[in-house]
Design a protein around this motif. Structure first.
Motif, PDB file in Angstrom:
ATOM      1  N   CYS A 137       1.547   9.552  -7.499  1.00  0.00           N
ATOM      2  CA  CYS A 137       1.191   8.584  -6.445  1.00  0.00           C
ATOM      3  C   CYS A 137       2.356   7.622  -6.205  1.00  0.00           C
ATOM      4  O   CYS A 137       2.946   7.113  -7.159  1.00  0.00           O
ATOM      5  CB  CYS A 137      -0.063   7.825  -6.865  1.00  0.00           C
ATOM      6  SG  CYS A 137      -0.491   6.475  -5.751  1.00  0.00           S
ATOM      7  N   CYS A 140       1.797   3.733  -7.652  1.00  0.00           N
ATOM      8  CA  CYS A 140       1.925   3.369  -9.073  1.00  0.00           C
ATOM      9  C   CYS A 140       2.927   4.236  -9.833  1.00  0.00           C
ATOM     10  O   CYS A 140       3.281   3.922 -10.966  1.00  0.00           O
ATOM     11  CB  CYS A 140       0.558   3.468  -9.744  1.00  0.00           C
ATOM     12  SG  CYS A 140      -0.112   5.153  -9.692  1.00  0.00           S
ATOM     13  N   CYS A 147      -4.887   7.304 -11.166  1.00  0.00           N
ATOM     14  CA  CYS A 147      -5.432   6.447 -10.104  1.00  0.00           C
ATOM     15  C   CYS A 147      -6.953   6.573 -10.127  1.00  0.00           C
ATOM     16  O   CYS A 147      -7.669   5.571 -10.055  1.00  0.00           O
ATOM     17  CB  CYS A 147      -4.895   6.865  -8.738  1.00  0.00           C
ATOM     18  SG  CYS A 147      -3.089   6.911  -8.623  1.00  0.00           S
ATOM     19  N   CYS A 152      -4.038   3.531 -14.031  1.00  0.00           N
ATOM     20  CA  CYS A 152      -2.725   3.103 -13.521  1.00  0.00           C
ATOM     21  C   CYS A 152      -2.714   1.591 -13.271  1.00  0.00           C
ATOM     22  O   CYS A 152      -1.657   0.981 -13.199  1.00  0.00           O
ATOM     23  CB  CYS A 152      -2.357   3.878 -12.259  1.00  0.00           C
ATOM     24  SG  CYS A 152      -3.263   3.349 -10.796  1.00  0.00           S
ATOM     25  N   CYS A 155      -4.205   1.217  -8.246  1.00  0.00           N
ATOM     26  CA  CYS A 155      -4.746   1.905  -7.068  1.00  0.00           C
ATOM     27  C   CYS A 155      -6.235   1.696  -6.847  1.00  0.00           C
ATOM     28  O   CYS A 155      -6.712   1.770  -5.726  1.00  0.00           O
ATOM     29  CB  CYS A 155      -4.433   3.389  -7.161  1.00  0.00           C
ATOM     30  SG  CYS A 155      -2.657   3.680  -7.113  1.00  0.00           S
TER      31      CYS A 155
HETATM   32 ZN   LIG Z   1      -2.323   4.756  -9.240  1.00  0.00          ZN
END
Ligand SMILES: [Zn+2]
Ligand SMILES: [Zn+2]
Length: 236
Positions: A137, A140, A147, A152, A155
């Motif tokens: 992603c 992050c 996520c 993380c 998110c």
């Molecule tokens: Zn994330």
């Protein structure tokens, strides 16, 4: 509430998180047709097609987390005629339904021995859903599964939303997956481990089969929950 409704509460995620955006090949083809898909005749077999698909425009060396990629593919290994995955090289090769498929860490997918363009799109879309949890992603810098779990720390939003899952195609797979997680605390490791793997299989199968990517997220949330349940069982 109607009898056939089944509402569940789900976390919300940032709009720019890859969990929200998805990596569906069908979406990507709609956005940038030419850049995405190179279809040409197979060199090894007459009448068949091969295709290169790029899940990202940047030839980033780390579109996928290689360790997560291999572990996701192993969850579904009995559906493949052959599977090899190298975390060190960041390459996976598998044979699935008569097609040879290669997946590279930089987001490239190669499909060989396909019948036609529609089949290429269908297979590529299923593969992109299968490996989605391993995609890194941009928010992050971690694989999407982190996520989904909230691990993380960037998110997942504090808000939640209520969703009626009864009308979602394939929701029976989700239901079965959640059922596998019931009552595991009373079981010995060999028994709960096979049920955890079964739950992972069902979660990923749902994510691959359900048409809408917004619904497919539910499979990754279940996958994250399986990890969490496993950690709790091991730490008791
Ligand atoms: Zn994330
Ligand atoms: Zn994210």
């Amino acid at each position: 509430m109607a009898v056939d409704e089944e509402r569940v509460t789900l976390p919300k995620f940032r709009e720019d998180c890859l969990l929200t955006k998805g990596i569906d090949v069908r979406d990507l083809v709609g956005i940038r047709k030419e850049a995405l898909l190179y279809v040409q005749p197979c060199t090894s077999e007459r009448g068949k097609l091969m295709a290169d698909i790029e899940l990202t425009r940047e030839i980033d060396s780390r579109f996928l987390d290689a360790e997560k990629l291999c572990s996701l593919l192993r969850v579904h290994r009995h559906r493949f005629a052959d599977l090899r995955c190298s975390e060190a090289l960041g390459v996976a090769k598998l044979r699935w339904g008569g097609r040879d498929i290669s997946i590279f860490r930089n987001g490239k997918i190669k499909i060989q021995q396909a019948m036609d363009r529609e089949e290429i799109l269908r297979v590529a879309n299923a593969v992109s859903r299968l490996i989605w949890a391993a995609a890194v992603c941009g928010v992050c810098g971690e694989p999407v599964i982190n996520c989904a779990s909230g691990n993380c720390g960037k998110c997942r939003l504090p808000e939640e939303t209520a969703v009626d899952v009864s009308g979602i195609l394939g929701s029976e797979l989700l239901r079965q997956g959640h059922a596998e997680l019931e009552g595991l605390a009373e079981q010995a490791p060999p028994d709960y481990e096979s049920r955890l793997q079964r739950a992972r299989f069902l979660a990923l199968h749902f994510t691959m089969e359900t048409p809408r990517k917004e619904d497919a997220v539910l499979g990754l949330l279940l996958l994250a929950k399986v990890d969490q349940v496993e950690a709790e069982l091991k730490n008791r």
